[in-house]
Write a protein that holds these residues in place. Structure first.
Motif, PDB file in Angstrom:
ATOM      1  N   UNK A  83       2.404  -1.269  -3.699  1.00  0.00           N
ATOM      2  CA  UNK A  83       1.950  -0.823  -5.011  1.00  0.00           C
ATOM      3  C   UNK A  83       0.436  -0.968  -5.063  1.00  0.00           C
ATOM      4  N   UNK A  84      -0.255   0.129  -5.387  1.00  0.00           N
ATOM      5  CA  UNK A  84      -1.714   0.094  -5.453  1.00  0.00           C
ATOM      6  C   UNK A  84      -2.205   0.842  -6.688  1.00  0.00           C
TER       7      UNK A  84
ATOM      8  N   UNK B  61       0.159   3.953  -7.803  1.00  0.00           N
ATOM      9  CA  UNK B  61       1.142   4.375  -6.810  1.00  0.00           C
ATOM     10  C   UNK B  61       2.158   3.284  -6.503  1.00  0.00           C
ATOM     11  N   UNK B  62       3.376   3.712  -6.294  1.00  0.00           N
ATOM     12  CA  UNK B  62       4.413   2.858  -5.737  1.00  0.00           C
ATOM     13  C   UNK B  62       5.000   3.620  -4.565  1.00  0.00           C
TER      14      UNK B  62
ATOM     15  N   UNK C 154      -6.848  -1.719  -5.800  1.00  0.00           N
ATOM     16  CA  UNK C 154      -6.193  -2.995  -6.064  1.00  0.00           C
ATOM     17  C   UNK C 154      -4.798  -2.949  -5.464  1.00  0.00           C
ATOM     18  N   UNK C 155      -4.558  -3.785  -4.467  1.00  0.00           N
ATOM     19  CA  UNK C 155      -3.229  -3.935  -3.889  1.00  0.00           C
ATOM     20  C   UNK C 155      -2.469  -4.945  -4.729  1.00  0.00           C
ATOM     21  N   UNK C 156      -1.491  -4.469  -5.467  1.00  0.00           N
ATOM     22  CA  UNK C 156      -0.754  -5.325  -6.395  1.00  0.00           C
ATOM     23  C   UNK C 156       0.230  -6.217  -5.625  1.00  0.00           C
ATOM     24  N   UNK C 157       0.349  -7.483  -6.003  1.00  0.00           N
ATOM     25  CA  UNK C 157       1.238  -8.396  -5.292  1.00  0.00           C
ATOM     26  C   UNK C 157       2.723  -8.213  -5.608  1.00  0.00           C
TER      27      UNK C 157
ATOM     28  N   UNK D 191      -1.776 -13.074  -6.722  1.00  0.00           N
ATOM     29  CA  UNK D 191      -2.978 -12.794  -5.940  1.00  0.00           C
ATOM     30  C   UNK D 191      -2.939 -11.376  -5.367  1.00  0.00           C
ATOM     31  N   UNK D 192      -3.870 -10.542  -5.800  1.00  0.00           N
ATOM     32  CA  UNK D 192      -3.945  -9.163  -5.344  1.00  0.00           C
ATOM     33  C   UNK D 192      -5.064  -8.957  -4.345  1.00  0.00           C
ATOM     34  N   UNK D 193      -4.993  -7.873  -3.620  1.00  0.00           N
ATOM     35  CA  UNK D 193      -6.035  -7.486  -2.674  1.00  0.00           C
ATOM     36  C   UNK D 193      -6.985  -6.534  -3.388  1.00  0.00           C
TER      37      UNK D 193
END
Length: 183
Positions: free
Chosen positions: A169-170, A158-159, A100-103, A83-85
């Motif tokens: 991570x986005x 990005x990390x 997208x905020x990666x989970x 589930x990502x933001x």
């Protein structure tokens, strides 16, 4: 007794299936929803297209105005990631940025593999900027991705490692390379 075990096993399997997102999206799905058709006069889509992403859950019924910009935040299940933001911003009529905020943590050395898995084979992917000169643990990459039949988008991947042990991570998507995405 074996019937009881079989029924319990079937019930547990069904419960797990119901609790998992039935439809996860890929980054390619988000990009295709955000980018306008190749023959459209504008670069990006309107809000309604992104509101219909499979499995998305939005905070509020519509984007909210804040200053001169509209915002809309939610969550979306990302295929293979969880589930990502998803944070959208733009004008009254169209989305101009999707973040997208990666989970899970993005491994920058494996970004080409990530994009290959998350975008269809017919999406054109081009590296615009690789690692920054002083990059160590944290870093970013910029890609230009053109979904088939759609306008291109720039992806800022990005990390960022925190000095307190966490990380973020986005992936930001915009119709042009953002001037703030510098090394």
């Amino acid at each position: 007794m074996n019937v009881r075990i079989a029924m319990t096993t079937a019930w547990l399997a069904a419960s797990l299936t119901w609790s998992l997102p039935a439809h996860a999206v890929t980054l390619g799905d988000i990009a295709a929803a955000m980018s306008a058709s190749a023959d459209a006069p504008q670069a990006t889509s309107d809000w309604s297209v992104l509101s219909k992403l499979k499995g998305s859950k939005w905070k509020g019924a519509a984007p909210v105005k804040g200053g001169n910009t509209y915002y809309w935040n939610g969550t979306v299940p990302i295929d293979g990631w969880g589930l990502g933001q998803l944070s959208l911003s733009g004008s009254r009529s169209e989305v101009l940025t999707a973040s997208v905020g990666m989970p899970k943590d993005i491994q920058l050395a494996k970004v080409p593999e990530l994009l290959a898995a998350q975008f269809p084979a017919d999406a054109k992917r081009e590296l615009v900027r690789g690692a920054c000169p002083d990059e160590r643990l944290s870093g970013s990459r910029i890609y230009r991705v053109t979904p088939a039949g759609r306008k291109p988008l720039y992806l800022h991947i990005q990390f960022a490692a925190s000095d307190r042990g966490g990380s973020t991570s986005t992936i930001e998507m915009e119709p042009q390379q953002n001037k703030g995405w510098i090394c």
